[in-house]
Design an enzyme around this catalytic site. Structure first.
Site, mmCIF file in Angstrom:
data_model
loop_
_atom_site.group_PDB
_atom_site.id
_atom_site.type_symbol
_atom_site.label_atom_id
_atom_site.label_comp_id
_atom_site.label_asym_id
_atom_site.label_seq_id
_atom_site.Cartn_x
_atom_site.Cartn_y
_atom_site.Cartn_z
ATOM 1 N N PHE A 1 15.008 3.067 10.018
ATOM 2 C CA PHE A 1 13.619 2.742 9.727
ATOM 3 C C PHE A 1 12.818 4.035 9.614
ATOM 4 O O PHE A 1 12.804 4.857 10.528
ATOM 5 C CB PHE A 1 13.017 1.845 10.808
ATOM 6 C CG PHE A 1 11.713 1.250 10.377
ATOM 7 C CD1 PHE A 1 11.675 0.100 9.600
ATOM 8 C CD2 PHE A 1 10.508 1.872 10.702
ATOM 9 C CE1 PHE A 1 10.477 -0.434 9.168
ATOM 10 C CE2 PHE A 1 9.298 1.340 10.264
ATOM 11 C CZ PHE A 1 9.284 0.183 9.504
ATOM 12 N N VAL A 2 12.179 4.220 8.466
ATOM 13 C CA VAL A 2 11.456 5.471 8.224
ATOM 14 C C VAL A 2 9.960 5.222 8.029
ATOM 15 O O VAL A 2 9.539 4.141 7.614
ATOM 16 C CB VAL A 2 12.018 6.220 6.990
ATOM 17 C CG1 VAL A 2 13.415 6.759 7.263
ATOM 18 C CG2 VAL A 2 12.033 5.334 5.749
ATOM 19 N N LYS A 54 17.570 2.408 0.217
ATOM 20 C CA LYS A 54 18.567 2.174 1.277
ATOM 21 C C LYS A 54 19.608 1.215 0.718
ATOM 22 O O LYS A 54 19.527 0.009 0.955
ATOM 23 C CB LYS A 54 17.910 1.495 2.483
ATOM 24 C CG LYS A 54 17.011 2.344 3.343
ATOM 25 C CD LYS A 54 16.648 1.521 4.587
ATOM 26 C CE LYS A 54 15.312 1.886 5.130
ATOM 27 N NZ LYS A 54 14.862 0.960 6.186
ATOM 28 N N GLU A 75 7.376 2.074 -6.506
ATOM 29 C CA GLU A 75 7.548 1.491 -5.166
ATOM 30 C C GLU A 75 7.928 2.583 -4.173
ATOM 31 O O GLU A 75 8.517 3.601 -4.544
ATOM 32 C CB GLU A 75 8.622 0.395 -5.253
ATOM 33 C CG GLU A 75 9.008 -0.278 -3.961
ATOM 34 C CD GLU A 75 7.883 -1.010 -3.248
ATOM 35 O OE1 GLU A 75 6.857 -0.361 -2.966
ATOM 36 O OE2 GLU A 75 8.041 -2.206 -2.930
ATOM 37 N N ASP A 76 7.570 2.395 -2.933
ATOM 38 C CA ASP A 76 7.900 3.395 -1.918
ATOM 39 C C ASP A 76 9.382 3.384 -1.548
ATOM 40 O O ASP A 76 10.045 4.406 -1.526
ATOM 41 C CB ASP A 76 7.020 3.236 -0.660
ATOM 42 C CG ASP A 76 6.958 1.804 -0.139
ATOM 43 O OD1 ASP A 76 7.716 0.927 -0.632
ATOM 44 O OD2 ASP A 76 6.148 1.546 0.764
ATOM 45 N N ARG A 105 1.237 6.405 7.762
ATOM 46 C CA ARG A 105 1.278 6.535 6.293
ATOM 47 C C ARG A 105 0.912 7.945 5.842
ATOM 48 O O ARG A 105 1.370 8.414 4.809
ATOM 49 C CB ARG A 105 0.297 5.551 5.641
ATOM 50 C CG ARG A 105 0.689 4.089 5.763
ATOM 51 C CD ARG A 105 -0.157 3.264 4.807
ATOM 52 N NE ARG A 105 -0.165 1.849 5.147
ATOM 53 C CZ ARG A 105 0.757 0.964 4.757
ATOM 54 N NH1 ARG A 105 1.759 1.355 4.020
ATOM 55 N NH2 ARG A 105 0.665 -0.305 5.096
ATOM 56 N N ASP A 126 4.720 2.840 6.574
ATOM 57 C CA ASP A 126 4.059 2.616 7.860
ATOM 58 C C ASP A 126 4.935 1.881 8.852
ATOM 59 O O ASP A 126 5.926 1.245 8.495
ATOM 60 C CB ASP A 126 2.791 1.792 7.651
ATOM 61 C CG ASP A 126 3.130 0.326 7.351
ATOM 62 O OD1 ASP A 126 3.934 0.077 6.427
ATOM 63 O OD2 ASP A 126 2.617 -0.569 8.049
ATOM 64 N N LYS A 140 0.823 -1.192 0.000
ATOM 65 C CA LYS A 140 0.000 0.000 0.000
ATOM 66 C C LYS A 140 0.865 1.253 0.000
ATOM 67 O O LYS A 140 0.412 2.328 -0.346
ATOM 68 C CB LYS A 140 -0.882 0.046 1.274
ATOM 69 C CG LYS A 140 -1.729 -1.158 1.482
ATOM 70 C CD LYS A 140 -2.375 -1.054 2.893
ATOM 71 C CE LYS A 140 -2.724 -2.437 3.372
ATOM 72 N NZ LYS A 140 -3.095 -2.454 4.793
ATOM 73 N N GLY A 141 2.128 1.086 0.415
ATOM 74 C CA GLY A 141 2.980 2.238 0.677
ATOM 75 C C GLY A 141 3.169 3.185 -0.489
ATOM 76 O O GLY A 141 3.299 4.389 -0.306
ATOM 77 N N ASP A 196 14.712 -1.799 -0.027
ATOM 78 C CA ASP A 196 15.461 -2.109 1.182
ATOM 79 C C ASP A 196 16.381 -3.295 0.874
ATOM 80 O O ASP A 196 17.460 -3.107 0.302
ATOM 81 C CB ASP A 196 14.426 -2.408 2.278
ATOM 82 C CG ASP A 196 15.028 -2.571 3.653
ATOM 83 O OD1 ASP A 196 16.011 -1.905 3.968
ATOM 84 O OD2 ASP A 196 14.490 -3.379 4.441
HETATM 85 P P1 IMP Z 1 12.562 -5.182 0.422
HETATM 86 O O1 IMP Z 1 11.922 -6.368 -0.223
HETATM 87 O O2 IMP Z 1 13.384 -5.574 1.618
HETATM 88 O O3 IMP Z 1 13.317 -4.296 -0.531
HETATM 89 O O4 IMP Z 1 11.416 -4.400 1.111
HETATM 90 C C1 IMP Z 1 10.677 -3.455 0.547
HETATM 91 C C2 IMP Z 1 9.444 -3.193 1.394
HETATM 92 O O5 IMP Z 1 9.738 -3.236 2.795
HETATM 93 C C3 IMP Z 1 8.951 -1.810 1.136
HETATM 94 O O6 IMP Z 1 8.017 -1.819 0.089
HETATM 95 C C4 IMP Z 1 8.328 -1.439 2.471
HETATM 96 O O7 IMP Z 1 6.996 -1.866 2.506
HETATM 97 C C5 IMP Z 1 9.106 -2.198 3.497
HETATM 98 N N1 IMP Z 1 10.132 -1.352 4.142
HETATM 99 C C6 IMP Z 1 11.474 -1.408 3.962
HETATM 100 N N2 IMP Z 1 12.116 -0.479 4.690
HETATM 101 C C7 IMP Z 1 11.156 0.204 5.340
HETATM 102 C C8 IMP Z 1 11.183 1.330 6.251
HETATM 103 O O8 IMP Z 1 12.234 1.916 6.606
HETATM 104 N N3 IMP Z 1 9.968 1.762 6.700
HETATM 105 C C9 IMP Z 1 8.796 1.178 6.335
HETATM 106 N N4 IMP Z 1 8.729 0.135 5.485
HETATM 107 C C10 IMP Z 1 9.891 -0.349 4.997
HETATM 108 MG MG MG Z 2 5.970 -1.869 0.233
#
Ligand code: IMP
Ligand code: MG
Length: 177
Positions: free
Chosen positions: A151-152, A130, A98-99, A164, A158, A42-43, A102
């Site tokens: 963590f943001v 990140k 994408e938001d 959000r 969220d 949803k982000g 990570d």
């Molecule tokens: P990845 O698969 O580890 O790259 O994760 C991506 C998803 O993790 C993002 O779409 C977010 O929903 C969540 N996420 C990663 N870092 C953060 C953060 O710092 N705050 C909130 N959600 C995060």
């Molecule tokens: Mg996400």
């Protein structure tokens, strides 16, 4: 709002300014025709609506639900499609919106899945990146801001579904969930 756990990392005006730049850049990078935006729920909803309006070109919009994180801050490493797309990707120029990137697990998985649906092209736009946290390789074509390993929350992001609707991106100081 005064929440002692929140510290502003990227103020609202900066976010909007950067999105206007990205919108212009993306508009110019693609030839005429439709650009198909895929919003990762949803982000990314907040980023998508501002980014789409910053583009002076034809776009269509679809939504995909993916879950990798539980209710807290740590990733389970598992990717699950919770809502699939409504519109076919065949021969489409696809931009995944994408938001935050990570570990890269979500987008690495998703680009492989969507690639099999025969789009003409796939690129990725992420508001936040990140890079220090990467576990899977993924090329993000359009990045709003690179941020440190914190963590943001806010502007779509969220913590347990909260925060959000903040218009800025904030660091959340709290014990890990
Ligand atoms: P990845 O698969 O580890 O790259 O994760 C991506 C998803 O993790 C993002 O779409 C977010 O929903 C969540 N996420 C990663 N870092 C953060 C953060 O710092 N705050 C909130 N959600 C995060
Ligand atoms: Mg996400």
């Amino acid at each position: 709002m005064t929440d002692p756990k929140l510290r502003v990392l990227i103020p609202a005006e900066k976010i909007q300014e950067r999105i206007r730049e990205l919108g212009e850049q993306i508009s110019n990078d693609y030839p005429e025709g439709n650009l198909h935006l895929i919003c990762i729920l949803k982000g990314a909803v907040f980023f998508l609506t501002d980014l789409a309006r910053a583009m002076k070109r034809d776009v269509s919009v679809d939504f995909m639900g993916i879950s990798t994180y539980g209710k807290g801050k740590s990733s389970s490493g598992e990717v699950k499609v919770t809502k699939d797309l409504d519109i076919s990707l065949e021969s489409a120029d696809v931009l995944i919106v994408e938001d935050i990137v990570d570990s890269g697990i979500t987008l690495n998985y998703l680009t492989h899945v969507l690639d099999q649906r025969k789009p003409r092209s796939i690129r990725i736009a992420a508001l936040l990146d990140k890079p220090e946290r990467r576990l899977r390789p993924i090329h993000v074509n359009y990045v709003g801001f690179q941020i440190p390993d914190k963590f943001v929350v806010g502007y779509g992001l969220d913590y347990a579904e909260k925060y959000r609707n903040l218009d800025s991106v904030c660091v959340l100081d709290q014990e890990p969930g």
